[in-house]
Enzyme design. Sequence first.
Site, PDB file in Angstrom:
ATOM      1  N   CYS A  79       0.855  -1.432   0.081  1.00 19.78           N
ATOM      2  CA  CYS A  79       0.097   0.027  -0.260  1.00 19.78           C
ATOM      3  C   CYS A  79       0.777   1.324  -0.160  1.00 19.78           C
ATOM      4  CB  CYS A  79      -0.921  -0.182   1.093  1.00 19.78           C
ATOM      5  SG  CYS A  79      -2.410   1.122   0.894  1.00 19.78           S
ATOM      6  N   HIS A 167      -3.640  -5.333   1.008  1.00 19.14           N
ATOM      7  CA  HIS A 167      -3.054  -5.765   2.153  1.00 19.14           C
ATOM      8  C   HIS A 167      -3.108  -7.320   2.389  1.00 19.14           C
ATOM      9  CE1 HIS A 167      -2.674  -1.958   4.400  1.00 19.14           C
ATOM     10  NE2 HIS A 167      -3.655  -1.583   3.458  1.00 19.14           N
ATOM     11  N   GLU A 169      -1.962  -9.310   4.525  1.00 21.76           N
ATOM     12  CA  GLU A 169      -2.145  -9.588   5.971  1.00 21.76           C
ATOM     13  C   GLU A 169      -3.419  -9.804   6.361  1.00 21.76           C
ATOM     14  OE1 GLU A 169      -1.355  -5.152   6.152  1.00 21.76           O
ATOM     15  OE2 GLU A 169      -0.943  -6.872   4.740  1.00 21.76           O
TER      16      GLU A 169
END
Length: 509
Positions: A79, A167, A169
Amino acid sequence: MTDKILILDFGSQYTQLIGRRIREMNVYCEIHPYNHFPAIDQTVKGVILSGSPYSVHQPDALIPDLEKIEGHVPVLGICYGAQYLCYSQKGKVEASETREYGRAMLNVGFSQSPLFEGISERTQVWMSHGDTITLLPDHFECIASTDTVKNAAFKIKNEPTYGIQFHPEVYHTTEGSQLLKNFVVNICQCQQNWTPESFITTTINELKAKLGNDKVVLGLSGGVDSTVAGVLMHHAIGSNLTCIFVNNGLLRKNEFENVLEQYKHMQLNVIGVDASDRFLNDLKGISDPEKKRKIIGRDFIEVFNAEAKKLTDVQWLGQGTIYPDVIESVSVNGPSATIKSHHNVGGLPKEMHLKVVEPLRLLFKDEVRRVGSALGISQKLLGRHPFPGPGLGVRILGEVTSERVRILQDADAIFIDSLIESGLYDSIWQAGTILLPVKSVGVMGDERTYENTVALRAVHSTDGMTADWVHLPYDFLAKVSNDIINKVRGVNRVVYDISSKPPATIEWE
């Protein structure tokens, strides 16, 4: 030497989640502020740049020095990290004309990149950004897109540097763990050998070398962190460790006596100190949560220090500090902003003139539990829910008095015991009861009452950084509510907190 991944924190709420995902691969990683990180030595196999609430166009944008990183070790920008890599090399990053937040489908069918090995040609990802990369520099190549984001992922030609505008994660990126594994294991070639057993062996050897024959005093709380730290140090230095357990009057019901009994079976040398009257006296008239934390922390230091001075030749202070405590207590121009003060990080050493040893400071909470299990600590103790350092002092909203402590202890005991009896306790990350500064009208028997309200809180989580409220059965909640109102003098209303973190926190103060 252990392979490691460095994560540079630009302030994303998800930074710790990146670390957890990597640790789950049995690969060691460290999180550091973007502007203060260690030298890149041979143990560092790769670097990840986190997201950020900032824009690269802001006057106070976060600008890292990547001169000794980029081109030397593999890099993955996430990002903001990806946008900075592009922007810093004359690409274009502009405010997006379309909303790029939430689920999106990533197209990787045309990509031969090792970053997407084993990942579906179309896969769900999670977007969370206001800016977008509109033009890549000439020496960058696009390796994935979504329907609205052309440059959703890129690679710098002729070097192992990657950027992604989503993202990996977070849970909503369905194959995010595979992407991170591709980067960490395949591209960075990290060995997956960082296990609880290897941590124990390495840490015990380091403690022996560091402490030698020195004596250590450790503050026990009855919780998982301090207990595992105590047992780990006991394995390293044996009788040179003395533990002190302070009753601040804000523990769970009967906890002081119960915990001391538990420790008798663990061969730890433990001194119990009941200072509840002092803490409650000093908290009179105080309602501000941060002031309460400071008073509880100060009194703990003074009581602990007075008891420690009775010991001879102590040179070290042991603490059960864990990684989220360390990260949340460091704030550099925004990243990992301090949400609350942690009285177990700092404070004590200055007062006591002791060196500090924190054997768990690199572990997340679930990792501490796995280490404790490998050390042979009982599952009953390891399975205990997290409990705030200031205890019930921050679960009693408003002034703390002995009567309000009694009310909350009684209500909380009913809630926790009911969870255990119903077989629900072990499936919950953390549960507790909060006494509100709210009184309401009720009817008990033929009389109208005006008494206290308590809130029940139960959440699912893995490390406490994010949490979802638990959908407890209605019948269970009805029984607990009925038991509390009937059995706890001073309560006539029970409510259930259905807020998640974020935007709420787990504790109310």
